[in-house]
Design an enzyme around this catalytic site. Structure first.
Site, PDB file in Angstrom:
ATOM      1  N   ARG A   6       5.034 -20.692  -0.342  1.00 39.91           N
ATOM      2  CA  ARG A   6       5.371 -19.293  -0.671  1.00 39.91           C
ATOM      3  C   ARG A   6       4.434 -18.605  -0.711  1.00 39.91           C
ATOM      4  O   ARG A   6       4.142 -17.399  -0.137  1.00 39.91           O
ATOM      5  CB  ARG A   6       6.309 -19.275  -2.019  1.00 39.91           C
ATOM      6  CG  ARG A   6       7.517 -20.165  -2.040  1.00 39.91           C
ATOM      7  CD  ARG A   6       8.094 -20.427  -3.365  1.00 39.91           C
ATOM      8  NE  ARG A   6       8.672 -19.258  -3.906  1.00 39.91           N
ATOM      9  CZ  ARG A   6       9.036 -19.310  -5.230  1.00 39.91           C
ATOM     10  NH1 ARG A   6       8.955 -20.252  -5.896  1.00 39.91           N
ATOM     11  NH2 ARG A   6       9.449 -18.184  -5.799  1.00 39.91           N
ATOM     12  N   LEU A  24       9.490 -29.998  -6.563  1.00 39.71           N
ATOM     13  CA  LEU A  24       9.958 -28.911  -5.997  1.00 39.71           C
ATOM     14  C   LEU A  24      10.315 -27.890  -6.853  1.00 39.71           C
ATOM     15  O   LEU A  24      10.889 -27.919  -7.873  1.00 39.71           O
ATOM     16  CB  LEU A  24      11.287 -29.318  -4.901  1.00 39.71           C
ATOM     17  CG  LEU A  24      11.119 -30.163  -3.869  1.00 39.71           C
ATOM     18  CD1 LEU A  24      12.348 -30.790  -3.337  1.00 39.71           C
ATOM     19  CD2 LEU A  24      10.088 -29.810  -2.986  1.00 39.71           C
ATOM     20  N   ASP A  25      10.263 -26.503  -6.641  1.00 36.36           N
ATOM     21  CA  ASP A  25      10.704 -25.674  -7.224  1.00 36.36           C
ATOM     22  C   ASP A  25      12.307 -25.523  -7.428  1.00 36.36           C
ATOM     23  O   ASP A  25      12.913 -26.047  -6.601  1.00 36.36           O
ATOM     24  CB  ASP A  25      10.320 -23.995  -6.407  1.00 36.36           C
ATOM     25  CG  ASP A  25       8.977 -23.876  -6.173  1.00 36.36           C
ATOM     26  OD1 ASP A  25       8.091 -24.283  -7.372  1.00 36.36           O
ATOM     27  OD2 ASP A  25       8.505 -23.094  -5.547  1.00 36.36           O
ATOM     28  N   LYS A  26      12.729 -25.003  -8.308  1.00 38.23           N
ATOM     29  CA  LYS A  26      14.243 -24.955  -8.630  1.00 38.23           C
ATOM     30  C   LYS A  26      14.910 -24.751  -7.495  1.00 38.23           C
ATOM     31  O   LYS A  26      15.941 -25.136  -7.134  1.00 38.23           O
ATOM     32  CB  LYS A  26      14.501 -24.031  -9.958  1.00 38.23           C
ATOM     33  CG  LYS A  26      15.889 -23.904 -10.134  1.00 38.23           C
ATOM     34  CD  LYS A  26      16.152 -22.737 -11.290  1.00 38.23           C
ATOM     35  CE  LYS A  26      17.605 -22.547 -11.669  1.00 38.23           C
ATOM     36  NZ  LYS A  26      17.684 -21.618 -12.548  1.00 38.23           N
TER      37      LYS A  26
END
Length: 322
Positions: free
Chosen positions: A251, A152-154
């Site tokens: 996104r 997962l992105d930060k």
């Protein structure tokens, strides 16, 4: 089991025993660039890690230095003089709190908070999920990437599954490749999304801004389903389901249809509508996760509650609407 599956299984089984691996390119990788073939054969390693190994001279093709853009046609012998177990073991265990929703001898499921980087990288050598996992379960030092099979992105919160054995890691990677792992996200998007839909558009590096991803003609296939859950004055709460797992997929896809995520500093509008409360990260939460247990073969699923910041944002929008 096809030839590609056999190559993966053989690699995973031997990874702990021999730091210098020799992999024969199977016929079903014919026509791919070397970097693409490596990513397909060794999916448990990130593309950035594979690229670093090539750059460091740790990969050769038929005893010659590897060129990542070289095409392979099947039968080439790839020598990989890297030991991912040693590299991961070199990472430090850190006592970082984890929210664990499930753990057994084979897997664990973590509810990752926003702000926690998943894997060490440039500028983030410590304080990551990997460091936390090594402290929680020291035996993960013997698994490539400490058992991490997806990211997962930060600044995205929510569910991640981690393998605790090589066998479980191989099985989970195959499930991800077969698109049988079900991943559902809650996403707050700018604007009014008229109806449920799907974005089927390839994703690759942005042609001009290399730190960004974009919908590009030569990108990798990517498909995102979205369903409207709730509408507000200037935003829409969506449930997004992934068929693929490309970098920044939700996104990029939502931005491509004119509905970027609220708070997204990379793909969102430069100036958010004043009617929306400020939000310090992309409003994205990995909400539900379902898979087949790699050992018992039981179908399992989990749901992560909304993190406080996103729950507060939605409460603000509801109160304004009321």
């Amino acid at each position: 089991m096809d030839s590609l599956q056999r190559k993966r299984a053989n690699y995973s089984a031997k990874a702990s025993a021999d730091p210098a691996q020799v992999i024969e390119i199977p016929a079903d990788c014919a026509g791919l660039r070397l970097d693409q073939a490596l990513a397909r054969l060794l999916p448990e390693h990130s593309r950035s890690r594979l690229a670093a190994w090539v750059k460091q001279g740790k990969v050769s093709v038929d005893d010659t230095p590897a060129d990542p853009k070289r095409k392979v046609w099947g039968g080439e012998r790839i020598a990989l003089e890297a030991n991912p177990k040693e590299e991961d073991a070199a990472q430090e265990a850190e006592d970082i709190p984890l929210t664990i929703l499930h753990e057994d001898a084979h897997i664990l499921v973590v509810d990752k908070p926003a702000g926690l980087v998943v894997h060490p990288g440039s500028g983030n050598r410590q304080g990551t999920l990997l460091n936390a996992l090594l402290h929680h379960a020291p035996q993960l030092a013997g698994i490539p990437r400490a058992g991490i099979v997806h990211r997962l992105d930060k600044d995205t919160s929510g569910l991640l599954v981690v393998a605790k054995t090589l066998e479980a890691q191989t099985d989970l990677v195959r499930q991800l490749q077969a698109r049988t792992v079900k991943r559902h996200y809650l996403a707050l998007a700018h604007g009014s999304v008229a109806r449920d839909g799907v974005v089927d558009a390839p994703i690759g590096r942005h042609p001009l801004q290399r730190t960004k991803m974009a919908v590009v003609g030569g990108g990798r296939a990517a498909r995102t389903h979205y369903r409207v859950l709730e509408r507000f004055a200037r935003a829409t709460l969506l449930e997004c389901a992934l068929e693929t797992g490309r970098t920044h997929q939700i996104r990029v896809h939502l931005a491509s249809i004119g509905h970027p995520l609220v708070g997204d500093p990379v793909y969102g509008p430069r100036r958010a509508p004043q009617a929306l409360p400020a939000f310090a990260r992309q409003a994205l939460h990995a909400w539900r996760l379902a898979l087949v247990h790699p050992a018992t073969r039981a179908e399992m699923g989990w749901e992560a509650p909304l993190p406080g910041d996103l729950a507060h944002l939605l409460a603000q929008l509801r109160s304004t609407a009321g």
